[in-house]
Design a protein around this motif. Structure first.
Motif, PDB file in Angstrom:
ATOM      1  N   PRO A 130      -0.750   8.301   4.333  1.00 11.50           N
ATOM      2  CA  PRO A 130      -0.673   8.998   3.039  1.00 11.50           C
ATOM      3  C   PRO A 130      -0.489  10.504   3.094  1.00 11.50           C
ATOM      4  N   SER A 153      -4.248   1.349  -3.758  1.00 10.59           N
ATOM      5  CA  SER A 153      -3.504   0.683  -2.690  1.00 10.59           C
ATOM      6  C   SER A 153      -3.854  -0.797  -2.673  1.00 10.59           C
ATOM      7  N   ILE A 166       0.057   3.266  -2.996  1.00 11.23           N
ATOM      8  CA  ILE A 166       0.742   2.696  -1.833  1.00 11.23           C
ATOM      9  C   ILE A 166       0.999   1.238  -2.156  1.00 11.23           C
ATOM     10  N   SER A 167       2.262   0.849  -2.150  1.00 12.78           N
ATOM     11  CA  SER A 167       2.622  -0.513  -2.537  1.00 12.78           C
ATOM     12  C   SER A 167       2.518  -1.474  -1.358  1.00 12.78           C
ATOM     13  N   ASP A 168       2.020  -2.661  -1.638  1.00 11.43           N
ATOM     14  CA  ASP A 168       2.049  -3.748  -0.652  1.00 11.43           C
ATOM     15  C   ASP A 168       2.552  -5.033  -1.309  1.00 11.43           C
TER      16      ASP A 168
END
Length: 320
Positions: A39, A142, A207-209
């Motif tokens: 990050p 996230s 934060i993409s998952d």
């Protein structure tokens, strides 16, 4: 509003030879992908100037500890900063020497919520009380936040949420389906955390998952409006044969657990930025492989399934 990062991390200067050191080479690809999702650099471009009032940091996810440390390193030392971020057990990174801790980071269970997650979610919601229009709320979100940030709706207990969560995990439902149900059975997900912050301005750094990088799916979208409806949640529960307590089912059927929708004026002025995505990680690994002289084909960032099964498919494609 969000702009996915597009520039992958540079390939390392020294890449192990893939012929003589294949395991080291594969590890270098993995490390490049992970490095791209850290990050610190991704966050740097999106931080606003300190507000006239206070800056409150709230967040949840498996990357929560690293995101909190990155923010502490980037935020001006003379500007007030405080808050609470929730992460998974064992996911608080070592603190760099000389970096003062201004954001409290606590741990809870994932993927099935526990009492520690419930207590943290209650504290996070309580911290939003008394905010003013001069204040800024930075939300660090996230993957994993859905399970960690558990605050059951009326008619549900923590035990109920644990049972429903296990059933969803065992059902084979897609993450978007699971999170649709979670949003409608929560007092903090599906945009409700952002509404609790009013009248303060809210900036979400995520934060993409998830496939497609839908902000409403990442951690069940605690700070963004939700386009799904109670009827969708009921249909998913029926599709997978998952039972919920009578009081919660009645509330879903009556629509009293509806989430705030796109176009809701209460989200005006709020902003979300994706600071790392699966595609960015794939491109970082691809850049490392290309630098080693390999032809690279990035298949997709929207492949879902059990990792062991997907790995077999990828191996078969490579062999062919």
């Amino acid at each position: 509003m969000h702009t996915p990062p597009s520039t992958p991390a540079a390939a390392p200067a020294c890449i192990p030879d893939f012929r003589s050191r294949p395991r080291d080479f594969l590890r270098a690809l993995f490390d490049a992908a992970v490095r791209s999702a850290q990050p610190l650099e991704g966050m740097r471009a999106w931080l606003p100037a300190p507000p006239k009032g206070r800056t409150l940091v709230l967040g949840a996810g498996k990357a929560g500890g690293a995101m909190a440390q990155a923010l502490e390193a980037l935020w001006p030392g003379d500007a007030p900063l405080s808050g609470l971020v929730l992460t998974r057990y064992g996911h608080i990174p070592p603190r760099p020497a000389g970096l003062a801790q201004r954001i409290e980071v606590v741990e809870a269970a994932h993927p099935v919520p526990d009492a520690a997650g419930l207590a943290a979610a209650q504290r996070i919601l309580a911290l939003t009380r008394g905010l003013s229009a001069d204040d800024l709320v930075l939300c660090l979100i996230s993957g994993g936040g859905s399970a960690l940030l558990t605050l059951p709706c009326d008619g549900l207990t923590l035990h109920d949420k644990q049972r429903i969560n296990r059933a969803l995990l065992d059902s084979g439902a897609q993450i978007s389906e699971m999170n649709c149900v979670r949003k409608h059975l929560s007092r903090i997900k599906g945009g409700r955390l952002a509404l609790a912050c009013a009248p303060a301005r809210v900036l979400t750094l995520a934060i993409s998952d998830v496939p497609g990088d839908d902000p409403g799916v990442i951690a069940s979208g605690p700070t963004v409006p939700d386009a799904s409806h109670c009827a969708h949640a009921l249909a998913i529960l029926a599709r997978y044969g998952i039972d919920v307590p009578a009081a919660a089912r009645a509330a879903l059927e009556a629509g009293t657990l509806e989430t705030p929708k796109p176009g809701d004026a209460r989200f005006a002025g709020h902003c979300l930025q994706l600071i790392a995505t699966p595609w960015q990680a794939l491109e970082a690994a691809a850049a490392t492989a290309r630098a080693a002289g390999l032809a690279v084909h990035v298949l997709s960032d929207e492949i879902e399934g059990e990792a062991c099964e997907v790995g077999r498919v990828h191996a078969a494609l490579a062999r062919s």
